[in-house]
Design a protein around this motif. Structure first.
Motif, mmCIF file in Angstrom:
data_model
loop_
_atom_site.group_PDB
_atom_site.id
_atom_site.type_symbol
_atom_site.label_atom_id
_atom_site.label_comp_id
_atom_site.label_asym_id
_atom_site.label_seq_id
_atom_site.Cartn_x
_atom_site.Cartn_y
_atom_site.Cartn_z
ATOM 1 N N TYR A 88 0.797 -1.223 0.000
ATOM 2 C CA TYR A 88 0.000 0.000 0.000
ATOM 3 C C TYR A 88 0.836 1.282 0.000
ATOM 4 N N ARG A 89 2.083 1.156 -0.382
ATOM 5 C CA ARG A 89 2.932 2.359 -0.392
ATOM 6 C C ARG A 89 4.129 2.164 -1.299
ATOM 7 N N LEU A 90 4.557 3.266 -1.921
ATOM 8 C CA LEU A 90 5.831 3.289 -2.626
ATOM 9 C C LEU A 90 6.781 4.162 -1.817
ATOM 10 N N GLY A 99 13.472 7.018 -9.428
ATOM 11 C CA GLY A 99 12.022 6.988 -9.268
ATOM 12 C C GLY A 99 11.586 6.408 -7.940
ATOM 13 N N VAL A 100 10.531 5.593 -7.996
ATOM 14 C CA VAL A 100 9.980 5.037 -6.770
ATOM 15 C C VAL A 100 9.952 3.514 -6.838
ATOM 16 N N VAL A 101 10.019 2.900 -5.689
ATOM 17 C CA VAL A 101 9.945 1.439 -5.605
ATOM 18 C C VAL A 101 8.918 1.065 -4.540
ATOM 19 N N VAL A 102 8.482 -0.173 -4.591
ATOM 20 C CA VAL A 102 7.551 -0.666 -3.586
ATOM 21 C C VAL A 102 8.235 -0.627 -2.224
ATOM 22 N N ASN A 130 10.834 6.357 -2.196
ATOM 23 C CA ASN A 130 11.887 6.740 -3.130
ATOM 24 C C ASN A 130 12.913 5.618 -3.257
#
Lengths: 523, 523
Positions: free
Chosen positions: A127-129, A137-140, A131
């Motif tokens: 339920y969240r990414l 970018g973004v990761v789990v 940095n």
């Protein structure tokens, strides 16, 4: 390279006399090419795709298997939606909305259901990414893992019956007649616009009843509502029937279907209504006190149609010039194109057209007056033909002088010059005629392409030679059904409800059969 | 334990003369309790929750933070939807549909956007379940891991601008005026029915323009549409204003908001419209050839309202007896209750009521005749009061004899006995009056609870003592804004668009300010 299709059509050619042919040429070749549709005879599948793309109905998105429904396509879907919604309300149903997510454990509660849907579902695990520590970018975020995974609903029986448990105590709480308009996700591997997409829009009715009899009646009522809609709104004749056990909905005791025949003879399952018995009530422990004061499990139905209907609509009526729409579902029912040189001619012709537009709109007919100056009439004609607008009205300076008007109908491509007097009434009737003609044409095709066969060899030969629906005797076993499917890729579409009882022998095994079933290849 | 609220109301008590009091008592205490609403004075928050649950608007689902919108609640939402949808169409917009999933990498393309949404999103990582090797239901199939994770859309700017890239080449392709009705998911940690839920329903408009000016005009046009809808349909007065930079939508250059005041004086942001500048066009490389033949990035807006509006509607007008609905959004505008003994009385009274019902329906008014035999009038009255039906019509045997009828209005709880003559016209006018009265009441409350303050100490004192909106000077810095928020939990709701320019000093820092802003605690 063949020239664009609309150049070849005499119906259009005549207008080039009115207009400036050299200006027509200014329309870039590219944009003319963009309107060209692959003929059905050349490649039926490409033809379908061309129409969906070039009539601006839908396109593939950046997400595998998910489509973008474009405004013109959505406007048709919206008309379908509004009509069906009213039909549901007229039969006593109310709308509600249930969560898009289904806890994983819910799926497992009904054995056949999980078997049917677990293999192709989108699973939410986090339920969240956060940095990316590497700055990309973004990761789990691994710390944001859900305790229990959530499935993006492929259908909502489980979450709804878990909810109904709290709504139902006594027979006085029944029936519950609820419908939901929603998006659902089934992770299909091979997708086609509208016909089979990973995400699609649909409605799903979920009803709860005190008796088996009442639930069965509801199941039949709703398949009849679908058939009514398909035939009288979409102009698509359908056969109502029961599915064979192996083709039933995962978790259903009985599945009713409406099967439509496409122009290539293939069947398209267009809507289903399921009698679920007490399966989901038992899985979710939904009991009620009946009139006799005894506890019993609740009886259930579910029924749905989806954006797949768009596929049925497109493939039933369209031709090599583009989409053909039944007037009742056309976002634009009448398009008006003024043919003019200069502002003065435009003003007088448009003035006259606007008068007629008002008369038509007073009759509840949707009209678009296309007086765009940067496109020539021939270009506009091709565009509205591609988009399936049922009636096209054109007026040139001679028409204006003579009090005439030109009316072209999309379904037959016929056109005629008529007096402006009483033209609104004429068009109103014409729309009714087109609606009927489209249906009749599809009905005649289905009749022509439905064959009774009693020999498996003949069946196989005709299936390849002619295609269409085959009325055959079948011994009722899953083994024979599977054999036919494996050998011919055709399936038992349904056991028709109105099929006459007739003693016969299974065309494959020779075992006794009491009724013919419909076998066909399908979408 | 206090007795059920509706027993205390004189308006109901009179009916007990007509009806059989001992029978009323048969209504189980439990079912009466189920109708009881916590008074606002006792616990405002519980009052709100009681109304949502007991008026059958919505309930929590088995999925954390996700609600079930029940049929009665959905019917109100549907009326909102239909009205807004027509307003969008009247301002030139078309509907379309974009995928529910957003590739993870899309979110990262706009820096502020990812910052705003990555921390609370549902992440799809797999596309299949498989049977648990330990035999316990199903588990995620590790072999079905997606190459790139998908986010369940929290909003659709990224997927839409990635799509628009292919739709826009030249200024001739602009403007694009598209709206989408959809579900979205934001993984909120603290949820409240309608006000803040993990999944909610909304519409999101996404428009593309050739000039900054045009996009700004669109942004303002749509916030005005929202204000029009809030005031003239919901009966909720709103202040239109700009958000401070720190309260802007993630990725917006400017955010307009409509802020409504709830009965407890708190603000509820009810709709927003964003001028996105060229941020998303740059992030997704959407360029077009302008009229001068030069390449430029496209200008964007987005705007949305959601099922949160249901929360605003409920909290604006309702009272301790239950929901109060503005007639324009009430699924049932008039309810009719016959008061009778025996089948004969019922037949004659119902016959008369049906006549009036027909007259009302001919005027487009939605009417429900409740002639259920297993519930007493007093029980029905309480039920429709709880459900906020604007007008209640009752007729007893004396009314029938005397040619009279009893009319009760929900907003003021007043009732009167009137002649049956011309009653349809009277009710029609009454509905208009109720709509206006509800709005006036909310407007008067807002006026009463809006305070100009110039001292921070006074602000803090009055915020706790009185609550409501405060018009204050602010120095325009994020630091001061943050300080106020930390010390008082109040935030700058907006810089009102129609606020007069007035030289002043920031109430916190004494630095110069040119306009008062609205500061309040909020939902």
């Amino acid at each position: 390279m063949t020239p664009p299709a609309f150049y070849e059509k005499p119906i259009l050619f005549i207008y080039f006399a009115f207009t400036n042919l050299t200006k027509i040429k200014q329309i870039s070749y590219q944009s003319r090419m963009a309107k060209e549709v692959t003929p059905r005879s050349e490649n039926y599948s490409l033809w379908y795709n061309d129409i969906v793309l070039k009539a601006n109905l839908a396109e593939n998105s950046a997400v595998r298997g998910c489509m973008v429904i474009k405004p013109y396509g959505y406007a048709i879907w919206e008309k379908m939606q509004r009509t069906l919604d009213q039909m549901f309300k007229d039969t006593g149903h109310e709308n509600a909305y249930f969560p898009v997510f289904i806890p994983k454990s819910f799926l497992s509660k009904e054995a056949a259901h999980v078997e049917g849907f677990a293999k192709e579902c989108a699973v939410v695990t986090h339920y969240r990414l956060k940095n990316d520590p590497n700055g990309k970018g973004v990761v789990v975020d691994p710390e944001a893992k859900l305790e229990e995974e959530l499935i993006v609903r492929p259908t909502s029986e489980t979450i709804i019956w878990n909810t109904y448990k709290n709504w139902i105590q006594s027979y006085r709480d029944l029936p519950i007649l609820v419908n939901q308009w929603a998006n659902v996700v089934r992770w299909e591997m091979r997708t086609r616009l509208f016909l089979r997409t990973a995400e699609f829009l649909w409605q799903e009715g979920h009803t709860a009843h005190a008796t088996s009899q009442e639930a069965l009646e509801e199941t039949e009522r709703m398949i009849n509502v679908y058939a009514d809609f398909a035939e009288n709104w979409m102009g698509v004749p359908v056969t109502i029937g029961r599915k064979s056990p192996s083709e039933r909905f995962a978790g259903a005791v009985e599945t009713y279907t409406i099967e439509a025949m496409m122009q290539d003879g293939k069947a398209l399952q267009s809507g289903t209504s399921h009698f679920l018995g007490q399966n989901f009530a038992k899985a979710f422990d939904v009991q009620f006190t009946n009139k006799e004061g005894k506890l019993d499990y609740v009886w259930a139905t579910s029924w749905g149609v989806s954006t797949r209907l768009m596929g049925a609509l497109i493939m039933s009526h369209s031709d090599d010039n583009g989409l053909v729409l039944p007037p009742k579902l056309a976002p634009i029912q009448v398009v008006m194109v003024p043919i003019y040189k200069g502002a003065e001619e435009l003003a007088s012709i448009s003035g006259k057209l606007k008068e007629i537009k008002k008369q038509l709109e007073a009759k509840g007919i949707s009209v678009k007056l296309d007086d765009r100056d940067n496109f020539k009439p021939g270009f506009k004609f091709a565009e509205y033909e591609l988009k399936g607008v049922p009636v096209r009205v054109a007026m040139g300076p001679r028409d204006f002088q003579n009090g005439t008007i030109e009316i072209a109908r999309r379904d037959t491509l016929e056109k005629q010059s008529l007096s402006q007097e009483g033209i609104a009434e004429y068009i109103e009737q014409l729309l009714t005629d087109i609606q009927q003609n489209i249906y009749n044409k599809a009905l005649a095709r289905r009749k022509e392409m439905t064959t009774k066969v009693d020999s498996y060899d003949e069946f196989k030969r005709l299936l390849d030679e002619k295609g269409g629906f085959f009325l055959c005797h079948w011994d009722g076993t899953a083994e024979t059904e599977e054999l036919i499917k494996e050998e011919t890729k055709a399936t038992i579409r349904c056991i028709p409800l109105d099929g006459e009882m007739e003693e016969g022998k299974c065309m494959v095994t020779g075992k006794p059969s009491k009724q013919r079933v419909i076998i066909a290849r399908s979408y």
